[in-house]
Write a protein that holds these residues in place. Sequence first.
Motif, PDB file in Angstrom:
ATOM      1  N   VAL A   1       0.840  -1.185   0.000  1.00 15.16           N
ATOM      2  CA  VAL A   1       0.000   0.000   0.000  1.00 15.16           C
ATOM      3  C   VAL A   1       0.882   1.245   0.000  1.00 15.16           C
ATOM      4  CG1 VAL A   1      -1.765   1.299   1.244  1.00 15.16           C
ATOM      5  CG2 VAL A   1      -1.810  -1.208   1.234  1.00 15.16           C
ATOM      6  N   ALA A   2       0.574   2.200  -0.900  1.00 14.78           N
ATOM      7  CA  ALA A   2       1.363   3.427  -0.968  1.00 14.78           C
ATOM      8  C   ALA A   2       1.231   4.217   0.330  1.00 14.78           C
ATOM      9  CB  ALA A   2       0.902   4.280  -2.149  1.00 14.78           C
ATOM     10  N   ALA A   3       2.331   4.791   0.785  1.00 17.84           N
ATOM     11  CA  ALA A   3       2.315   5.565   2.022  1.00 17.84           C
ATOM     12  C   ALA A   3       1.481   6.820   1.847  1.00 17.84           C
ATOM     13  CB  ALA A   3       3.747   5.935   2.414  1.00 17.84           C
ATOM     14  N   ALA A   4       0.776   7.229   2.913  1.00 19.52           N
ATOM     15  CA  ALA A   4      -0.033   8.443   2.872  1.00 19.52           C
ATOM     16  C   ALA A   4       0.871   9.658   2.700  1.00 19.52           C
ATOM     17  CB  ALA A   4      -0.862   8.565   4.144  1.00 19.52           C
ATOM     18  N   TYR A   5       0.327  10.690   2.084  1.00 15.42           N
ATOM     19  CA  TYR A   5       1.099  11.909   1.835  1.00 15.42           C
ATOM     20  C   TYR A   5       1.442  12.603   3.153  1.00 15.42           C
ATOM     21  CZ  TYR A   5       2.411  16.394  -0.193  1.00 15.42           C
ATOM     22  OH  TYR A   5       3.091  17.516  -0.552  1.00 15.42           O
ATOM     23  N   ASP A   6       2.668  13.088   3.259  1.00 18.29           N
ATOM     24  CA  ASP A   6       3.132  13.784   4.455  1.00 18.29           C
ATOM     25  C   ASP A   6       3.178  15.289   4.181  1.00 18.29           C
ATOM     26  OD1 ASP A   6       4.252  14.643   6.777  1.00 18.29           O
ATOM     27  OD2 ASP A   6       6.150  13.569   6.556  1.00 18.29           O
ATOM     28  N   TRP A   7       2.403  16.066   4.960  1.00 14.13           N
ATOM     29  CA  TRP A   7       2.312  17.507   4.753  1.00 14.13           C
ATOM     30  C   TRP A   7       3.409  18.292   5.469  1.00 14.13           C
ATOM     31  CZ3 TRP A   7      -0.899  19.911   1.391  1.00 14.13           C
ATOM     32  CH2 TRP A   7      -1.914  19.131   0.838  1.00 14.13           C
ATOM     33  N   SER A   8       4.267  17.632   6.202  1.00 13.30           N
ATOM     34  CA  SER A   8       5.332  18.331   6.932  1.00 13.30           C
ATOM     35  C   SER A   8       6.345  18.946   5.966  1.00 13.30           C
ATOM     36  CB  SER A   8       6.051  17.372   7.880  1.00 13.30           C
ATOM     37  OG  SER A   8       5.171  16.888   8.868  1.00 13.30           O
TER      38      SER A   8
ATOM     39  N   GLY B   1       0.926  12.264  13.966  1.00 10.67           N
ATOM     40  CA  GLY B   1       0.427  10.935  13.668  1.00 10.67           C
ATOM     41  C   GLY B   1      -1.086  10.837  13.621  1.00 10.67           C
ATOM     42  N   SER B   2      -1.763  11.689  14.336  1.00  6.55           N
ATOM     43  CA  SER B   2      -3.226  11.681  14.355  1.00  6.55           C
ATOM     44  C   SER B   2      -3.828  12.253  13.077  1.00  6.55           C
ATOM     45  CB  SER B   2      -3.728  12.507  15.543  1.00  6.55           C
ATOM     46  OG  SER B   2      -3.282  13.859  15.436  1.00  6.55           O
ATOM     47  N   GLY B   3      -2.999  12.874  12.231  1.00  5.48           N
ATOM     48  CA  GLY B   3      -3.488  13.516  11.016  1.00  5.48           C
ATOM     49  C   GLY B   3      -3.643  15.013  11.151  1.00  5.48           C
ATOM     50  N   VAL B   4      -3.513  15.534  12.362  1.00  7.07           N
ATOM     51  CA  VAL B   4      -3.596  16.977  12.577  1.00  7.07           C
ATOM     52  C   VAL B   4      -2.348  17.653  12.006  1.00  7.07           C
ATOM     53  CG1 VAL B   4      -3.663  18.807  14.311  1.00  7.07           C
ATOM     54  CG2 VAL B   4      -5.073  16.760  14.598  1.00  7.07           C
TER      55      VAL B   4
ATOM     56  N   ALA C   1      -5.249  16.217   7.770  1.00  2.00           N
ATOM     57  CA  ALA C   1      -4.792  15.585   6.537  1.00  2.00           C
ATOM     58  C   ALA C   1      -5.694  14.423   6.151  1.00  2.00           C
ATOM     59  CB  ALA C   1      -3.354  15.101   6.699  1.00  2.00           C
ATOM     60  N   MET C   2      -6.160  14.440   4.918  1.00  2.00           N
ATOM     61  CA  MET C   2      -6.925  13.331   4.327  1.00  2.00           C
ATOM     62  C   MET C   2      -6.145  12.878   3.100  1.00  2.00           C
ATOM     63  SD  MET C   2     -10.623  15.237   4.742  1.00  2.00           S
ATOM     64  CE  MET C   2     -11.553  13.894   4.010  1.00  2.00           C
ATOM     65  N   ASP C   3      -5.001  12.220   3.381  1.00  4.94           N
ATOM     66  CA  ASP C   3      -4.028  11.845   2.360  1.00  4.94           C
ATOM     67  C   ASP C   3      -3.563  13.102   1.628  1.00  4.94           C
ATOM     68  OD1 ASP C   3      -2.313  10.336   0.861  1.00  4.94           O
ATOM     69  OD2 ASP C   3      -3.844   9.412  -0.398  1.00  4.94           O
ATOM     70  N   ARG C   4      -3.926  13.276   0.363  1.00  2.00           N
ATOM     71  CA  ARG C   4      -3.455  14.442  -0.396  1.00  2.00           C
ATOM     72  C   ARG C   4      -4.366  15.660  -0.262  1.00  2.00           C
ATOM     73  NH1 ARG C   4       0.752  13.832  -3.868  1.00  2.00           N
ATOM     74  NH2 ARG C   4       1.624  11.726  -3.944  1.00  2.00           N
TER      75      ARG C   4
ATOM     76  N   VAL D   1      -0.928  17.898  -5.761  1.00  2.00           N
ATOM     77  CA  VAL D   1      -0.990  17.325  -7.106  1.00  2.00           C
ATOM     78  C   VAL D   1       0.140  16.327  -7.303  1.00  2.00           C
ATOM     79  CG1 VAL D   1      -0.993  17.872  -9.572  1.00  2.00           C
ATOM     80  CG2 VAL D   1      -2.044  19.449  -7.939  1.00  2.00           C
ATOM     81  N   THR D   2       1.334  16.681  -6.832  1.00  4.16           N
ATOM     82  CA  THR D   2       2.485  15.772  -6.788  1.00  4.16           C
ATOM     83  C   THR D   2       3.062  15.844  -5.377  1.00  4.16           C
ATOM     84  OG1 THR D   2       4.178  17.400  -7.404  1.00  4.16           O
ATOM     85  CG2 THR D   2       2.942  16.371  -9.206  1.00  4.16           C
ATOM     86  N   ASP D   3       4.174  15.171  -5.146  1.00  8.96           N
ATOM     87  CA  ASP D   3       4.798  15.222  -3.829  1.00  8.96           C
ATOM     88  C   ASP D   3       5.316  16.614  -3.492  1.00  8.96           C
ATOM     89  OD1 ASP D   3       4.227  12.596  -3.424  1.00  8.96           O
ATOM     90  OD2 ASP D   3       6.256  11.855  -3.827  1.00  8.96           O
TER      91      ASP D   3
END
Length: 240
Positions: free
Chosen positions: A29-36, A88-91, A139-142, A189-191
């Motif tokens: 499974v592809a890793a979820a997008y990281d907004w950091s 980690g919680s998505g916040v 965060a909801m993935d992307r 849209v991309t990483d």
Amino acid sequence: MKTALLATAFIFLSAGMASAADAGATLPVAAAYDWSGAYIGTQAGYGWGDARVGQTFLPDSFGGYGWDYGSLSGGFGGLYAGYMKQFGSGVVVGVEGDYSFANFKDTTLYQALGVDDPAFGGLLELSAVGSVRLRAGYAMDRWLPFVTGGLALAKYRHTTVDLPSGDAYAEAADTVTGYTLGGGAEYAVTDNWVVRGEYRFADFGRHTSIRHSTFDGSEVKPDAIELKTHDIRFGIAYKF
């Protein structure tokens, strides 16, 4: 011969079972997008607002005397930059600053005791808007819906005009500050490339420190301004 045939059949059967097992295995499974991370972007939008300007040396700048404005509007465009941290919680929380050149304008008539004076008018302009804000989202993935709030600023100028001649004879200018609140959503849209849409409200309250002066230098008097703005803006940023 029988032994050879049985050995060959066993080899092919084993290979087929292995292939079937591989086909039925769960794919990674592809890793979820990281907004950091830090980012910088460009934005453009359209804004509108309400403003009143009063001359505070008069008995009541906003009760009967002074400048009374309706609405002003116009476009703007500039840059923004910031940093976000995803937990980690998505916040996701962060800090951001932006600055845009603007072209918000409005005209009015001078009012004396609530009556428009046809001899005098003015032009109100906001030539720049900006802010420094905190941001928070989930965060909801992307996808990243977010809210934001902080300090707002606007570069203001008011020019007084003699309407019969069209001559400008006085000016008041300053940078006013207040607060801003808003919200929107971003999509990666991309990483590295992220687009956004956002609504922002700003309230600059009442400022009385603005200096009003004639162009010939014969008079210097304090002015007051009340200003509120709304805007819709879109941006694209590169996240490092």
